[in-house]
Design an enzyme around this catalytic site. Sequence first.
Site, PDB file in Angstrom:
ATOM      1  N   LEU A  61      35.184 -21.850  -8.935  1.00  0.00           N
ATOM      2  CA  LEU A  61      33.979 -22.639  -8.651  1.00  0.00           C
ATOM      3  C   LEU A  61      34.143 -24.104  -9.059  1.00  0.00           C
ATOM      4  CD1 LEU A  61      30.690 -22.432  -8.175  1.00  0.00           C
ATOM      5  CD2 LEU A  61      30.682 -22.631 -10.645  1.00  0.00           C
TER       6      LEU A  61
ATOM      7  N   ASP B  44      14.406 -28.688 -12.346  1.00  0.00           N
ATOM      8  CA  ASP B  44      13.190 -29.394 -12.738  1.00  0.00           C
ATOM      9  C   ASP B  44      12.302 -28.516 -13.631  1.00  0.00           C
ATOM     10  OD1 ASP B  44      11.387 -31.419 -12.841  1.00  0.00           O
ATOM     11  OD2 ASP B  44      10.707 -31.254 -10.767  1.00  0.00           O
TER      12      ASP B  44
ATOM     13  N   HIS C  63      15.217 -29.843 -22.352  1.00  0.00           N
ATOM     14  CA  HIS C  63      16.538 -30.158 -21.780  1.00  0.00           C
ATOM     15  C   HIS C  63      17.625 -29.312 -22.449  1.00  0.00           C
ATOM     16  CE1 HIS C  63      14.692 -33.239 -19.478  1.00  0.00           C
ATOM     17  NE2 HIS C  63      14.466 -34.053 -20.482  1.00  0.00           N
TER      18      HIS C  63
HETATM   19  C1  FPP Z   1      14.049 -32.603 -14.842  1.00  0.00           C
HETATM   20  O1  FPP Z   1      13.051 -31.980 -15.589  1.00  0.00           O
HETATM   21  C2  FPP Z   1      15.312 -32.448 -15.516  1.00  0.00           C
HETATM   22  C3  FPP Z   1      16.161 -33.457 -15.823  1.00  0.00           C
HETATM   23  C4  FPP Z   1      15.926 -34.875 -15.485  1.00  0.00           C
HETATM   24  C5  FPP Z   1      17.386 -33.206 -16.580  1.00  0.00           C
HETATM   25  C6  FPP Z   1      18.079 -31.952 -16.187  1.00  0.00           C
HETATM   26  C7  FPP Z   1      19.124 -31.667 -17.156  1.00  0.00           C
HETATM   27  C8  FPP Z   1      19.420 -30.423 -17.594  1.00  0.00           C
HETATM   28  C9  FPP Z   1      18.754 -29.205 -17.120  1.00  0.00           C
HETATM   29  C10 FPP Z   1      20.502 -30.217 -18.538  1.00  0.00           C
HETATM   30  C11 FPP Z   1      21.761 -30.621 -17.885  1.00  0.00           C
HETATM   31  C12 FPP Z   1      22.889 -30.098 -18.557  1.00  0.00           C
HETATM   32  C13 FPP Z   1      24.077 -30.681 -18.539  1.00  0.00           C
HETATM   33  C14 FPP Z   1      25.194 -29.905 -19.002  1.00  0.00           C
HETATM   34  C15 FPP Z   1      24.320 -32.067 -18.074  1.00  0.00           C
HETATM   35  P1  FPP Z   1      11.881 -32.877 -16.161  1.00  0.00           P
HETATM   36  O2  FPP Z   1      12.296 -33.434 -17.452  1.00  0.00           O
HETATM   37  O3  FPP Z   1      11.515 -33.901 -15.132  1.00  0.00           O
HETATM   38  O4  FPP Z   1      10.738 -31.826 -16.323  1.00  0.00           O
HETATM   39  P2  FPP Z   1       9.191 -32.090 -16.098  1.00  0.00           P
HETATM   40  O5  FPP Z   1       9.036 -32.439 -14.640  1.00  0.00           O
HETATM   41  O6  FPP Z   1       8.578 -30.777 -16.447  1.00  0.00           O
HETATM   42  O7  FPP Z   1       8.776 -33.199 -17.010  1.00  0.00           O
END
Ligand code: FPP
Length: 259
Positions: free
Chosen positions: A150, A39, A56
């Site tokens: 893994l 997050d 992201h």
């Molecule tokens: C939440 O942060 C994050 C997500 C919904 C997406 C997580 C995805 C990645 C870290 C990349 C994944 C990689 C692959 C290879 C699939 P948020 O957007 O809710 O952050 P915020 O709460 O600060 O707005």
Amino acid sequence: MLNRIKLWKNQNTTSSTLRERIEEIKKLRVPEHVAIIMDGNGRWAKKRALPRIAGHHEGMKVVRKTTKLANELGIKTLTLYAFSTENWKRPKNEVDYLMKLPEEFLGSFLPELIEENVQVKMIGYKEQLPLHTMNAIGRAMEDTKNNDGLVLNFALNYGSRAEILDAVKKVIKDCNSGIMEEEHLNEETFASYLMTSDFKDPDLLIRTSGEIRLSNFMLWQMAYTEFWFTDVLWPDFNDGHLLEAIEAFQGRQRRFGGV
Ligand code: FPP
């Protein structure tokens, strides 16, 4: 233990200190299944006046580093919450980008994952995912199916309440058709109806960005999971933070309801 305390105090970790911490961790009980709620990508981007998708993208690079270290530590399964069933509510451009990330990630890093003996898997509702997303994941699953290092398990379009409800419906159906008998239904047989039937329950959950909730992630499976929360935003999460979480886990006493 003294050695461990000395290392904890030295938070300005040089790479040699990280190496020592890794070796110390490996001498103790390493969590078999680590789950992460990644997050804070949006906030990381906002702080830099960048679009959310930049967060992201940066988060994707952290997935690679975390996978590498988890594999080195001997963690057996790393489940990453990459997209929840609720994330479709986000703006279309963000959803589209998140659906492209698996391709981008696997396009760059699949050869490395193969070389490192990582096996790619996924949990979640595949049917609603765009074909290009599923193709990328499907190919990676096929190309890594014989690896036995893994397991890198992506939770994509995953929601735990829906998963539990679907499992209940399947149980009812199987009971009605005689495949399952009510007296054989117990925690173990019920768990076999869940999307996580291939995995043991997570030993450790990590959530970044200071939010302290489960957000519909593996509610059944986390009954006895140890939780570790950090204010660090996912794109800033580094090897030192993963080691810190595991060191904290190793300091916990797990009693599973016993004494
Ligand atoms: C939440 O942060 C994050 C997500 C919904 C997406 C997580 C995805 C990645 C870290 C990349 C994944 C990689 C692959 C290879 C699939 P948020 O957007 O809710 O952050 P915020 O709460 O600060 O707005």
